[in-house]
Design a protein around this motif. Structure first.
Motif, PDB file in Angstrom:
ATOM      1  N   LYS A 279       9.554  13.540  -0.196  1.00  0.00           N
ATOM      2  CA  LYS A 279       9.584  12.181   0.344  1.00  0.00           C
ATOM      3  C   LYS A 279      10.138  11.237  -0.718  1.00  0.00           C
ATOM      4  CE  LYS A 279       5.668  12.413   3.583  1.00  0.00           C
ATOM      5  NZ  LYS A 279       4.339  11.822   3.936  1.00  0.00           N
ATOM      6  N   ILE A 280      11.144  10.484  -0.328  1.00  0.00           N
ATOM      7  CA  ILE A 280      11.728   9.499  -1.232  1.00  0.00           C
ATOM      8  C   ILE A 280      11.475   8.108  -0.666  1.00  0.00           C
ATOM      9  CG2 ILE A 280      13.860   8.616  -2.256  1.00  0.00           C
ATOM     10  CD1 ILE A 280      14.942  11.456  -2.249  1.00  0.00           C
ATOM     11  N   ALA A 281      10.807   7.263  -1.439  1.00  0.00           N
ATOM     12  CA  ALA A 281      10.528   5.892  -1.021  1.00  0.00           C
ATOM     13  C   ALA A 281      11.756   5.030  -1.303  1.00  0.00           C
ATOM     14  CB  ALA A 281       9.313   5.351  -1.758  1.00  0.00           C
ATOM     15  N   VAL A 282      12.339   4.468  -0.251  1.00  0.00           N
ATOM     16  CA  VAL A 282      13.523   3.620  -0.379  1.00  0.00           C
ATOM     17  C   VAL A 282      13.106   2.170  -0.136  1.00  0.00           C
ATOM     18  CG1 VAL A 282      15.843   3.129   0.483  1.00  0.00           C
ATOM     19  CG2 VAL A 282      14.995   5.495   0.452  1.00  0.00           C
ATOM     20  N   ALA A 283      13.265   1.331  -1.139  1.00  0.00           N
ATOM     21  CA  ALA A 283      12.923  -0.085  -0.999  1.00  0.00           C
ATOM     22  C   ALA A 283      13.924  -0.757  -0.069  1.00  0.00           C
ATOM     23  CB  ALA A 283      12.929  -0.767  -2.360  1.00  0.00           C
ATOM     24  N   TYR A 284      13.423  -1.285   1.052  1.00  0.00           N
ATOM     25  CA  TYR A 284      14.340  -1.898   2.022  1.00  0.00           C
ATOM     26  C   TYR A 284      13.665  -3.102   2.679  1.00  0.00           C
ATOM     27  CZ  TYR A 284      18.358  -2.074   5.105  1.00  0.00           C
ATOM     28  OH  TYR A 284      19.516  -2.470   5.732  1.00  0.00           O
ATOM     29  N   ASP A 285      14.133  -4.273   2.313  1.00  0.00           N
ATOM     30  CA  ASP A 285      13.645  -5.519   2.903  1.00  0.00           C
ATOM     31  C   ASP A 285      14.650  -6.614   2.569  1.00  0.00           C
ATOM     32  OD1 ASP A 285      13.162  -6.100   0.203  1.00  0.00           O
ATOM     33  OD2 ASP A 285      11.009  -5.760   0.346  1.00  0.00           O
ATOM     34  N   LYS A 286      14.239  -7.867   2.654  1.00  0.00           N
ATOM     35  CA  LYS A 286      15.162  -8.969   2.387  1.00  0.00           C
ATOM     36  C   LYS A 286      15.602  -9.022   0.922  1.00  0.00           C
ATOM     37  CE  LYS A 286      13.496 -11.972   6.107  1.00  0.00           C
ATOM     38  NZ  LYS A 286      12.852 -13.274   6.441  1.00  0.00           N
ATOM     39  N   ALA A 287      14.787  -8.472   0.032  1.00  0.00           N
ATOM     40  CA  ALA A 287      15.113  -8.501  -1.398  1.00  0.00           C
ATOM     41  C   ALA A 287      15.988  -7.323  -1.815  1.00  0.00           C
ATOM     42  CB  ALA A 287      13.835  -8.514  -2.230  1.00  0.00           C
ATOM     43  N   PHE A 288      15.849  -6.195  -1.136  1.00  0.00           N
ATOM     44  CA  PHE A 288      16.582  -4.978  -1.508  1.00  0.00           C
ATOM     45  C   PHE A 288      17.211  -4.374  -0.257  1.00  0.00           C
ATOM     46  CE2 PHE A 288      12.879  -5.458  -4.282  1.00  0.00           C
ATOM     47  CZ  PHE A 288      13.490  -5.558  -5.526  1.00  0.00           C
ATOM     48  N   GLY A 328      20.420  -6.149  -4.178  1.00  0.00           N
ATOM     49  CA  GLY A 328      20.012  -7.158  -3.215  1.00  0.00           C
ATOM     50  C   GLY A 328      19.843  -8.499  -3.894  1.00  0.00           C
ATOM     51  N   PHE A 329      18.823  -9.235  -3.481  1.00  0.00           N
ATOM     52  CA  PHE A 329      18.583 -10.574  -4.003  1.00  0.00           C
ATOM     53  C   PHE A 329      17.136 -10.752  -4.455  1.00  0.00           C
ATOM     54  CE2 PHE A 329      22.203 -11.145  -1.127  1.00  0.00           C
ATOM     55  CZ  PHE A 329      23.084 -11.853  -1.949  1.00  0.00           C
ATOM     56  N   PRO A 330      16.684  -9.973  -5.440  1.00  0.00           N
ATOM     57  CA  PRO A 330      15.307 -10.155  -5.906  1.00  0.00           C
ATOM     58  C   PRO A 330      15.081 -11.536  -6.512  1.00  0.00           C
ATOM     59  CG  PRO A 330      16.514  -8.723  -7.397  1.00  0.00           C
ATOM     60  CD  PRO A 330      17.367  -8.891  -6.179  1.00  0.00           C
ATOM     61  N   GLU A 331      16.145 -12.162  -7.037  1.00  0.00           N
ATOM     62  CA  GLU A 331      15.996 -13.496  -7.616  1.00  0.00           C
ATOM     63  C   GLU A 331      15.657 -14.549  -6.569  1.00  0.00           C
ATOM     64  OE1 GLU A 331      20.428 -13.014  -6.702  1.00  0.00           O
ATOM     65  OE2 GLU A 331      18.749 -11.776  -7.398  1.00  0.00           O
ATOM     66  N   VAL A 332      16.133 -14.348  -5.333  1.00  0.00           N
ATOM     67  CA  VAL A 332      15.843 -15.291  -4.257  1.00  0.00           C
ATOM     68  C   VAL A 332      14.385 -15.173  -3.826  1.00  0.00           C
ATOM     69  CG1 VAL A 332      16.422 -15.951  -1.880  1.00  0.00           C
ATOM     70  CG2 VAL A 332      18.232 -15.294  -3.482  1.00  0.00           C
ATOM     71  N   PHE A 333      13.838 -13.979  -3.920  1.00  0.00           N
ATOM     72  CA  PHE A 333      12.468 -13.717  -3.469  1.00  0.00           C
ATOM     73  C   PHE A 333      11.546 -13.399  -4.636  1.00  0.00           C
ATOM     74  CE2 PHE A 333      15.449 -12.616  -0.123  1.00  0.00           C
ATOM     75  CZ  PHE A 333      14.950 -13.355   0.952  1.00  0.00           C
ATOM     76  N   ALA A 334      11.895 -13.916  -5.818  1.00  0.00           N
ATOM     77  CA  ALA A 334      11.154 -13.566  -7.032  1.00  0.00           C
ATOM     78  C   ALA A 334       9.693 -13.976  -6.951  1.00  0.00           C
ATOM     79  CB  ALA A 334      11.826 -14.212  -8.248  1.00  0.00           C
ATOM     80  N   GLN A 335       9.417 -15.129  -6.388  1.00  0.00           N
ATOM     81  CA  GLN A 335       8.016 -15.572  -6.314  1.00  0.00           C
ATOM     82  C   GLN A 335       7.177 -14.626  -5.465  1.00  0.00           C
ATOM     83  OE1 GLN A 335       7.410 -19.631  -5.026  1.00  0.00           O
ATOM     84  NE2 GLN A 335       5.185 -19.433  -4.962  1.00  0.00           N
ATOM     85  N   LYS A 336       7.701 -14.241  -4.322  1.00  0.00           N
ATOM     86  CA  LYS A 336       6.939 -13.354  -3.437  1.00  0.00           C
ATOM     87  C   LYS A 336       6.805 -11.955  -4.040  1.00  0.00           C
ATOM     88  CE  LYS A 336       6.379 -12.289   1.452  1.00  0.00           C
ATOM     89  NZ  LYS A 336       6.903 -12.490   2.825  1.00  0.00           N
ATOM     90  N   LEU A 337       7.852 -11.482  -4.715  1.00  0.00           N
ATOM     91  CA  LEU A 337       7.753 -10.192  -5.399  1.00  0.00           C
ATOM     92  C   LEU A 337       6.694 -10.253  -6.495  1.00  0.00           C
ATOM     93  CD1 LEU A 337      11.554  -9.286  -5.752  1.00  0.00           C
ATOM     94  CD2 LEU A 337       9.880  -8.072  -4.342  1.00  0.00           C
ATOM     95  N   ALA A 338       6.678 -11.369  -7.228  1.00  0.00           N
ATOM     96  CA  ALA A 338       5.699 -11.527  -8.307  1.00  0.00           C
ATOM     97  C   ALA A 338       4.272 -11.583  -7.767  1.00  0.00           C
ATOM     98  CB  ALA A 338       6.008 -12.788  -9.105  1.00  0.00           C
ATOM     99  N   GLU A 339       4.109 -12.239  -6.637  1.00  0.00           N
ATOM    100  CA  GLU A 339       2.762 -12.382  -6.064  1.00  0.00           C
ATOM    101  C   GLU A 339       2.213 -11.068  -5.524  1.00  0.00           C
ATOM    102  OE1 GLU A 339       3.457 -15.427  -3.210  1.00  0.00           O
ATOM    103  OE2 GLU A 339       3.244 -17.071  -4.658  1.00  0.00           O
TER     104      GLU A 339
END
Length: 488
Positions: A279-288, A328-339
């Motif tokens: 099983k490979i976990a693929v990060a997939y959302d608005k940030a990636f 992707g755009f982790p910088e756009v969603f940095a606050q939510k990723l950090a939280e």
């Protein structure tokens, strides 16, 4: 047969014209396969949203001329119609190809014109007429006569101001006897939002379906009677059996299986994958969400891909044997990723426990200690990499020839790979054991050392790779994941 939508330069409306054509075909219930020239992630997202089929990238720098041919013929033959969106202006490409120690001069390599000649396809030229009248004839004549091997089937006149304006344009083009396949008036109410790296991805556009409806309403602006025969694959006379390689091969779950030499079919996830499949976990959302579909297809043929969200999910999928973080755009969603502290801690623990992990560009940023966003605010990230990603006004862009300085999860020391960089972030400190030494693709200009391979189960780099012509790379990753999987 298929048509290539080309522009006389960037920003003339290629994407709008392409999406309008794709939307109209799909609304008619017709199956259409789209392609995109160049190293692009966002335009293919729009294509897929409209057609319901994964768009395929055609890029001879990231893959090869042979792969571009195979990919196009294999996938275009699965649908009745095909359409290719070009990149930049028709003849914009790189001028020097360096591979295998042999340097040879090739003009406009990887340009839309190069792909048109490689696939022997006609071009539909989009012209921005917003500041033109009689001069349109000189532009079209120049593009049609510049390279006699390029067959320009006709033109699309975009951003026409009025009926009087259109009359002037038609009168100017009449001596050229070139077909006008469509006329689009200025559409102030049809815009696709953009930001620092191009268009805003589809997942962030709640009004996207309304936009597509507006594009469908432009269908009457095209000469469909002339267009449909050019778009139809029935004209090509090719079948799957006539392509260079069979699509029947796949990645087997054996310890060292060969990867198929031709592009795999897009296969839906199996409800009951073999137990030997990791099983490979693929990060997939608005940030990636920057992934080449071919890369995912290759992994899927030898693994169970489990998609998850570092934004929304508080834990990793169970019993994973590998992780893949695309761009992707982790910088756009940095606050939510950090939280999402639990997700960050879970990722860090998985990597430190030895889970094989790929992190490209945005994925690399997520694994840093912090991200400093465009406003200067700092946000905590995973912390596996002892550095901070800082957003900058400077854009790093271009094809790269990268030489591996040491063994990693994906490459051997001394191995040369070809990739692409496209980011506005920089790292405040470099690795003391960098992964790659990089050069511009079209010359020997040194561009730096980059990438991280510590811990040893991690491959983190700004370089985006397409694995279509380098099947040993995903194979190597799968082999490492199988070792972990066998321990469960």
């Amino acid at each position: 047969m298929a048509l290539i939508i080309a522009g006389e330069r960037s920003g003339v409306g290629k994407t709008t014209v392409t999406l309008t054509l794709l939307s109209c075909l799909s609304q008619r219930g017709l199956q259409v396969q789209s392609f995109k020239v160049g190293p692009d992630y966002i335009d293919p997202m729009f294509h897929k949203h409209v057609t319901g089929r994964a768009c395929r990238n055609l890029d001879p720098v990231l893959t090869s001329e042979s792969y571009v041919k195979k990919c196009f013929y294999n996938y275009s033959n699965l649908c009745e119609y095909s359409l290719i969106e070009g990149v930049m202006g028709l003849f914009d490409g790189v001028s020097t190809l360096s591979r295998g120690g042999v340097k040879k001069r090739i003009e406009n390599y990887a340009s839309t014109a190069h792909i048109a000649k490689l696939l022997n396809l006609s071009v539909l030229l989009v012209v921005d007429c917003s500041r033109l009248s009689g001069s349109v004839a000189a532009i079209v004549h120049g593009y049609r006569s510049f390279d006699k091997e390029i067959q320009i089937a006709g033109v699309i006149l975009n951003r026409v101001g009025s009926d009087r304006h259109l009359s002037l344009l038609k009168n100017a083009l009449e001596p050229l006897q070139i077909p006008i396949f469509g006329v689009l008036k200025r559409q102030d109410n049809i815009t696709i939002s953009d930001r620092h790296l191009g268009l805003v991805p589809t997942a962030e556009l709640p009004e996207l379906n309304q936009l597509i409806d507006k594009l469908v309403n432009l269908g009457d602006c095209f000469d469909w009677e002339s267009l449909l025969p050019l778009l139809s694959n029935r004209q090509s006379g090719k079948s799957l059996e006539q392509t260079e390689d069979s699509l029947s091969h796949s990645i087997s779950p054996s310890p060292h299986p060969p990867i198929s030499p031709s592009p795999p079919l897009p296969i839906p996830p199996s409800p009951h994958p073999p137990p030997s499949f990791p099983k490979i976990a693929v990060a997939y959302d608005k940030a990636f969400n920057f992934y080449y579909q071919d890369n995912l297809d290759l992994l899927h043929l030898g693994a169970e891909l489990v998609f998850w969200s570092p934004l929304e999910d508080t834990e990793l999928p169970k019993n994973i044997a590998g992780m893949y973080f695309g761009g992707g755009f982790p910088e756009v969603f940095a606050q939510k990723l950090a939280e999402n502290t639990r997700a960050r801690n879970a990722v860090k623990a998985a990597i430190l426990s030895g889970i094989p992990t790929i992190a490209e560009c945005g994925g690399l940023m997520y694994l840093c200690k912090q991200i400093v966003d465009m406003t200067g605010k700092s946000w905590e990230m995973v912390g596996v990499l002892p550095t901070t990603a800082v957003m900058d006004k400077r854009l790093t862009l271009g094809y790269r020839r990268a030489i591996a300085l040491q063994d990693s999860l994906l490459v051997d020391a001394g191995q040369i790979i070809y990739g692409h960089e496209f980011h506005r972030s920089r790292l405040i400190s470099d690795s003391n054991k960098p992964l790659f030494q990089t050069y511009r693709f079209d010359c020997d200009e040194f561009t730096g050392k980059e990438g991280w391979v510590s811990p040893s189960n991690l491959h983190a780099s700004y370089i985006h790779m397409h694995w279509g012509n380098s099947r040993e790379i995903p194979q190597r990753f799968l082999d490492k994941c199988r070792v972990v999987n066998s321990a469960f």
